[in-house]
Design an enzyme around this catalytic site. Structure first.
Site, mmCIF file in Angstrom:
data_model
loop_
_atom_site.group_PDB
_atom_site.id
_atom_site.type_symbol
_atom_site.label_atom_id
_atom_site.label_comp_id
_atom_site.label_asym_id
_atom_site.label_seq_id
_atom_site.Cartn_x
_atom_site.Cartn_y
_atom_site.Cartn_z
ATOM 1 N N ARG A 341 -17.639 44.400 0.573
ATOM 2 C CA ARG A 341 -18.440 43.211 1.436
ATOM 3 C C ARG A 341 -19.298 43.196 1.087
ATOM 4 N NH1 ARG A 341 -17.056 46.415 6.248
ATOM 5 N NH2 ARG A 341 -14.259 46.809 5.931
ATOM 6 N N GLU A 343 -22.650 41.825 1.653
ATOM 7 C CA GLU A 343 -23.421 42.552 2.243
ATOM 8 C C GLU A 343 -24.584 43.118 1.706
ATOM 9 O OE1 GLU A 343 -21.663 45.235 5.333
ATOM 10 O OE2 GLU A 343 -20.473 44.030 5.936
ATOM 11 N N ARG A 349 -25.272 54.472 2.175
ATOM 12 C CA ARG A 349 -24.212 54.585 2.260
ATOM 13 C C ARG A 349 -23.239 53.464 2.148
ATOM 14 N NH1 ARG A 349 -25.228 55.951 8.748
ATOM 15 N NH2 ARG A 349 -22.479 53.985 8.994
ATOM 16 N N HIS A 350 -23.704 52.452 1.873
ATOM 17 C CA HIS A 350 -23.439 50.916 1.591
ATOM 18 C C HIS A 350 -23.291 50.325 -0.026
ATOM 19 C CE1 HIS A 350 -25.109 50.937 6.093
ATOM 20 N NE2 HIS A 350 -23.597 49.813 5.831
ATOM 21 N N GLU A 498 -20.078 57.399 10.002
ATOM 22 C CA GLU A 498 -19.285 56.744 10.727
ATOM 23 C C GLU A 498 -18.546 56.739 9.682
ATOM 24 O OE1 GLU A 498 -16.977 53.248 9.861
ATOM 25 O OE2 GLU A 498 -19.126 52.973 9.637
ATOM 26 N N SER A 501 -13.455 52.663 11.475
ATOM 27 C CA SER A 501 -13.149 51.847 12.160
ATOM 28 C C SER A 501 -11.736 51.494 12.143
ATOM 29 C CB SER A 501 -14.239 50.881 12.038
ATOM 30 O OG SER A 501 -15.384 51.289 12.568
ATOM 31 N N ARG A 552 -17.651 57.461 1.394
ATOM 32 C CA ARG A 552 -17.835 58.266 2.640
ATOM 33 C C ARG A 552 -17.441 59.275 2.671
ATOM 34 N NH1 ARG A 552 -20.179 53.428 6.935
ATOM 35 N NH2 ARG A 552 -21.247 52.380 5.153
#
Length: 578
Positions: A341, A343, A349-350, A498, A501, A552
């Protein structure tokens, strides 16, 4: 000639023989004082005393010389020289016994051990204590004492052992014995090793960049969007705790810490339990590619790279390939692999690369079949972790305190719609969430607040939110036929955060194209056109699945302060090494 006769002394005038110094002194004293000197008896006594003192001094010098010669001989003739030293390859005859297997049957028997020197302490010149760590937190005290005759252990050997730098890797042959008192600093506290042979296979540095004590303590702080976030759980003494950056810059000591090895063991078991459950439920594994020709989510958060005159991308997820497997007739599949990712999210958490645990399966009657399967695999993981990793979990919780992870009873799983979750926040959440709407995606603070409400209300840390807004889901998510404003899509949560997904996918090409256009995605774009055509090559059954973030799951289960602690080699916007 006449002059020579004048200067020559006649024979009768030759000087008398020299008198003893004592006599001369006595005579001088007598002449000066006008009194008689010491008697002959006194002079003889003094002379005998002087001779005796000289003999005494001679014998002392001879003894000193003999001692020095013996020491020199000892220094040059080390009887234990073959029992220690630096060696890369070591062969020892004693049986190998893992520290976790030591028991009273081994007392008095020889064993061999390969371990790291965790600590050492000299006790005078003839004894040294060393702590030897085999793996994780399995350590034992070793004792090496010089033998009276210098064999099998010499003083030189003891001195050499005491000088071995910490975190050196050694091979040891020793006899198992009972210590006088339990050794509290070692996990194997009721036994110790009386060392007879020790060889250094690989030396540690003179100065460690991160000590074992610091690497095995809670991190003191970590970076969040350029600001250091202090960690209140870190109560180690000054100098005995380090930042997350220091840990990762000293990756070897970070990984050697029993704490980190415990976390890695939990991670390994999560992965194994995931595959174990799915195999028992007729799922097949496959390996999707990481290099793809188009952004798999249709967005901009992808890593691009040149590819022989064309453009390629690192996969954001294995989504397309899971669907191809279903279209290809597999019916139930799973895969475990890296997900990328692009991002620029610098949060606890990333990460820009993480490990995905993905499943996809045919839907026969309702997409809830997929939810039930995903609940089943996650409950299987959580329940078995407590048994398989009991010691590791206890070790982690001794450093990062947390309450045991709460699961719902079978048949009492908590499944709420997205709208029901927002309603709970409005009614029972903090003041700032009293006006949240049903068509906006949840922020991280909202998720955590809802998790606290659900734990209090339902007594569980594990729950599902279903029917996410259409605006918050990708183009391949199937809209709810009864309400196109929401989708047959869901998220799974742990401790209010979370971890997965998923949802039902669109399996009909015409519906897929329409949905793509609605989301502003061109179905004829390179890579996406090929994806749509997959569903034209043969009838594809309805299907759904989900992607779980392994990092996670581990971090939230153990309540770690940062997901990077659950990764082997974390990748973030600011870290590409090690």
């Amino acid at each position: 000639m006449a002059d020579e006769q004048k200067t020559a002394a006649p024979p009768s005038e030759a000087p008398p023989a020299s008198a003893p110094a004592t006599d001369a002194a006595a005579g001088a004293d007598a002449g000066a004082d006008g009194e008689a000197g010491p008697s002959k008896k006194a002079l003889k006594k003094a002379e005998a005393k002087a001779k005796k003192e000289a003999e005494k001094a001679k014998r002392a010098a001879e003894r000193e010389a003999a001692t020095a010669a013996a020491k020199a001989k000892e220094d040059t003739e080390d009887k234990a020289k073959d029992n220690y030293g630096d060696r890369e390859i070591v062969t020892l005859s004693a049986p190998k016994v893992a520290l976790r297997d030591y028991n009273d049957d081994h007392i008095g028997k020889p064993v061999k051990l390969r371990a790291w020197v965790q600590n050492s302490r000299m006790q005078g010149a003839k004894m040294c204590f060393v702590e030897l760590r085999e793996i994780g937190d399995w350590s034992i005290q070793g004792v090496i004492a010089a033998s009276p005759d210098g064999e099998p252990v010499s003083k030189q050997m003891v001195k050499w052992v005491g000088a071995i730098s910490l975190e050196s890797y050694v091979a040891v042959e020793a006899t198992v014995q009972k210590p006088l008192d339990p050794v509290k600093s070692c996990r194997v506290s009721n036994y110790e090793l009386h060392i007879t042979k020790i060889y250094c296979i690989a030396r540690g540095p003179e100065m460690l960049g991160l000590t074992m004590n610091a690497s095995n303590a809670a991190i003191s702080s970590f970076d969040v969007d350029g600001k250091m976030q202090e960690l209140s759980v870190s109560d180690a003494a000054p100098g005995q705790s380090a930042t997350l950056e220091t840990h990762l810059e000293n990756i070897i000591m970070h990984k050697r810490a029993p704490l980190q090895q415990a976390i890695q063991t939990v991670r390994e078991n999560v992965r194994d339990l995931f595959a174990e459950y799915l195999k028992k439920n007729d799922f097949h594994s496959f390996e999707p590619p990481c290099l793809i020709g188009a952004a798999s989510e249709g967005g901009a958060n992808v890593f691009g790279l040149p590819y022989f005159g064309k453009s390629a991308y690192l996969a954001q997820s294995p989504q397309f390939y899971k669907q191809m497997e279903i279209a290809g007739g597999r019916k139930r599949v799973y895969c475990i692999g890296p997900v990328f990712r692009a991002e620029n999210s610098n949060t606890p958490r990333h990460m820009t690369e993480f490990t995905g645990l993905d499943i996809e399966m045919e839907i026969e009657e309702s997409y809830h079949e997929v939810i039930y399967t995903l609940e089943g695999v996650l409950k299987h993981i959580f329940r078995n972790l407590e048994e398989r990793c009991k010691d590791e979990i206890a070790l982690v919780r001794s450093i990062y305190p947390s309450e045991p992870f709460k699961l719902p009873e079978d048949g009492k799983e908590v499944r709420l719609t997205f709208a029901e979750g927002q309603k709970l926040l409005r009614e029972e959440g903090p003041e700032e969430f009293r006006n949240v709407t049903d068509d906006e995606d949840m922020s991280t603070p909202q998720e955590k607040a809802l998790g606290a409400i659900i734990r209090k209300k339902y007594g569980t840390d594990f729950y599902v939110l279903d029917k996410f807004p259409e605006s918050a889901r990708p183009f391949y998510a199937k809209e709810d036929p009864a309400n196109p404003q929401v989708t047959n899509a869901y998220d799974f949560f742990m401790r209010g955060q979370e971890i997965m997904s998923g949802g039902q996918r669109i399996n009909l090409p015409a519906e897929l194209e329409a949905r793509m256009r609605k989301k502003g995605v061109d179905p004829n774009a390179s890579g996406l056109k090929e994806y749509v055509n997959v569903f034209r090559q043969g009838g594809c059954p309805p299907h759904g699945g989900g992607g779980i973030g392994l990092d996670r799951v581990v971090a939230f289960y153990l309540n770690l302060p940062n997901v990077q602690l659950a990764a082997y080699y974390p990748r973030t916007p600011s870290r590409l090494f090690p």
